[in-house]
Motif scaffolding. Structure first.
Motif, PDB file in Angstrom:
ATOM      1  N   HIS A 172      -8.086   0.239  -4.197  1.00  0.00           N
ATOM      2  CA  HIS A 172      -8.085   1.559  -3.590  1.00  0.00           C
ATOM      3  C   HIS A 172      -8.919   1.551  -2.311  1.00  0.00           C
ATOM      4  CE1 HIS A 172      -7.209   2.364  -7.837  1.00  0.00           C
ATOM      5  NE2 HIS A 172      -6.678   3.504  -7.461  1.00  0.00           N
TER       6      HIS A 172
ATOM      7  N   HIS B 257      -7.852   6.077   3.721  1.00  0.00           N
ATOM      8  CA  HIS B 257      -7.086   5.854   4.955  1.00  0.00           C
ATOM      9  C   HIS B 257      -7.195   7.110   5.807  1.00  0.00           C
ATOM     10  CE1 HIS B 257      -2.883   4.984   6.894  1.00  0.00           C
ATOM     11  NE2 HIS B 257      -3.884   4.645   7.692  1.00  0.00           N
TER      12      HIS B 257
ATOM     13  N   GLN C   7      -9.105   2.124   7.692  1.00  0.00           N
ATOM     14  CA  GLN C   7      -8.985   1.986   6.242  1.00  0.00           C
ATOM     15  C   GLN C   7     -10.322   1.465   5.726  1.00  0.00           C
ATOM     16  OE1 GLN C   7      -4.632   0.151   5.671  1.00  0.00           O
ATOM     17  NE2 GLN C   7      -5.902  -0.987   7.099  1.00  0.00           N
TER      18      GLN C   7
ATOM     19  N   PRO D 229       0.811  -1.222   0.000  1.00  0.00           N
ATOM     20  CA  PRO D 229       0.000   0.000   0.000  1.00  0.00           C
ATOM     21  C   PRO D 229       0.844   1.271   0.000  1.00  0.00           C
ATOM     22  CG  PRO D 229      -0.856  -1.579   1.573  1.00  0.00           C
ATOM     23  CD  PRO D 229       0.444  -2.134   1.085  1.00  0.00           C
TER      24      PRO D 229
ATOM     25  N   MET E 181      -5.499   5.664  -0.713  1.00  0.00           N
ATOM     26  CA  MET E 181      -4.394   4.712  -0.800  1.00  0.00           C
ATOM     27  C   MET E 181      -4.684   3.714  -1.911  1.00  0.00           C
ATOM     28  SD  MET E 181      -2.186   5.364   1.737  1.00  0.00           S
ATOM     29  CE  MET E 181      -1.348   3.813   2.133  1.00  0.00           C
TER      30      MET E 181
ATOM     31  N   PRO F 209       0.274   5.848  -0.800  1.00  0.00           N
ATOM     32  CA  PRO F 209      -0.674   6.919  -1.124  1.00  0.00           C
ATOM     33  C   PRO F 209      -0.808   7.090  -2.633  1.00  0.00           C
ATOM     34  CG  PRO F 209       0.880   7.641   0.554  1.00  0.00           C
ATOM     35  CD  PRO F 209       1.400   6.346   0.018  1.00  0.00           C
ATOM     36  N   SER F 210      -2.021   7.336  -3.082  1.00  0.00           N
ATOM     37  CA  SER F 210      -2.241   7.639  -4.490  1.00  0.00           C
ATOM     38  C   SER F 210      -1.530   8.944  -4.842  1.00  0.00           C
ATOM     39  CB  SER F 210      -3.737   7.789  -4.767  1.00  0.00           C
ATOM     40  OG  SER F 210      -3.958   8.367  -6.037  1.00  0.00           O
TER      41      SER F 210
END
Length: 410
Positions: free
Chosen positions: A279, A282, A268, A33, A292, A35-36
């Motif tokens: 996806h 979080h 989450q 995992p 995330m 962060p986007s």
């Protein structure tokens, strides 16, 4: 979809599904995992992202999805009031972290807190949760925005079902939580009415946990064959509090426990699957709720009658390299076993382990479909076969095992 004649299927022993002591293998992680990128390139309206739902619509390019999100302080440009929680939709490329918001769901927003939005797989219907219930909006064409939503009746007084839509056997179903299980019911979209009867399709993995918004995973034949949802272990009482974990259910059989995807001691929740990207939101003290994702290989089986066609779907993240899934089967699952150099874990019974066939994944979506015939033998009805795939990216030297799933014979 690739269709094949499977010479290995006929001699394979089907077995009655028994209660196994072994946990099913979870989707193999090719990247943990993170962060986007949209967290660092703040192009999503609002102050944070609390929930996401993804569908693939005809206008989406390869590797792109239509994303519907719940955000805080949605601005008036997108139907919000700049203060309350609202919903927004747009085109999302998880490879690049690009989100282009549209005004398609402006009418779903009010001066209340609107959230937990989900689109039907074909994109013509949307559900949104408000403090006083669940609302349904529709549109006749994907080129048009959604109309004003109407309240859905028939959820038996549930205040927060967090529902999603998807077809099963050609009929539209609604998937939702009653706080104990994930339920599936039929829905009359023209009258915004849940018509039942309710069927339990998944339960919590962790004892006493509360399952939250289910994201329906579409199989190779267009039916919903699995679910991605979160289960709440400790409720939120404020920013940075609570405990919830994303889980994956590889079928719609309540007797099959879901498998853990990411377990942490914080919150989450409320995510979706787009190809091999999983996806979820979080929540931490700073910057609050953010998006995330992790990169996985997953597999969905099928439910079919003797003489029919088994339609199997696998997915993984593609960076433009050719992907191939090697599909294996066994009579049952077995304790998970790690294999050096391969992501994920083997979860099939080695004693009855057989190779079925390979099939490709084309394009940046990372999705591969295959179908093969089931013997027209009536005695197979009621039996199950365990499945698992190995997704290979030879160019990158990456090999990832999927979750275990099932081919169920009706």
């Amino acid at each position: 979809m690739i269709s094949m004649t499977c010479s290995n299927l006929a001699p394979l022993t089907f077995a009655l599904l028994s209660v196994s002591l072994a946990a099913q293998a979870d989707p193999g992680k090719s990247r943990m995992p993170m962060p986007s990128p949209i967290l660092f390139n703040p192009i999503v309206p609002g102050t944070d992202i609390q929930q996401i739902s993804l569908v693939k619509l005809p206008h989406n390019s390869e590797g792109e999805w239509t994303a519907a999100m719940t955000v805080a302080a949605l601005p008036a440009t997108f139907g919000g009031d700049g203060v309350s929680t609202g919903v927004v939709v747009g085109d999302y490329d998880p490879h690049q972290g690009i989100f282009l918001a549209s005004n398609d769901v402006n009418a779903l927003n009010s001066n209340q807190d609107d959230g937990h939005i989900s689109l039907s797989p074909a994109g013509h219907h949307a559900l949104v949760q408000r403090p006083d219930g669940t609302y349904l909006a529709s549109r006749t064409s994907l080129d048009l925005p959604f109309g004003a939503p109407v309240k859905v009746n028939g959820f038996s007084g549930l205040a927060d079902p967090r529902a999603s839509l998807g077809p099963v056997g050609g009929l539209m179903k609604v998937f939702y939580t009653d706080g104990t299980s994930i339920l599936m019911e039929s829905i009359d979209l023209s009258d915004a009415l849940v018509v039942g009867p309710p069927v339990v399709v998944s339960n919590s993995l962790q004892p006493g946990a509360k399952p939250l918004q289910p994201f329906p995973a579409v199989g190779a034949d267009g039916d919903i064959e699995g679910l991605f949802f979160a289960e709440e272990v400790v409720a939120k009482t404020g920013p940075g509090t609570g405990d919830a974990d994303p889980v994956w259910a590889g079928d719609l059989d309540a007797a099959t426990p879901p498998v853990m995807v990411v377990q942490r001691p914080d919150y989450q929740c409320c995510g979706a699957v787009g190809g091999g990207f999983m996806h979820f939101s979080h929540q931490i003290l700073s910057p609050g709720n953010h998006l995330m994702h992790l990169e996985v290989a997953w597999l969905l089986g099928d439910v079919e009658a003797p003489g029919g066609s088994a339609d199997i779907r696998a997915a993984a993240v593609s960076q433009g390299n050719p992907l191939t899934t090697l599909l294996f089967a066994s009579a049952d699952i077995a304790p998970k076993a790690s294999i050096a150099g391969i992501n994920g874990a083997l979860g099939l019974d080695v004693a009855s382990f057989e190779f079925i066939l390979p099939f490709p994944h084309a394009g940046l979506d990372g999705i591969g479909d295959v179908s093969f015939p089931i013997p027209a033998t009536p005695s197979l009805s009621g039996l199950k076969m365990a499945l698992q795939g190995l997704v290979t990216d030879v160019t990158a030297g990456k090999f990832t095992l999927t979750n275990t799933s099932w081919l169920a014979i009706q």
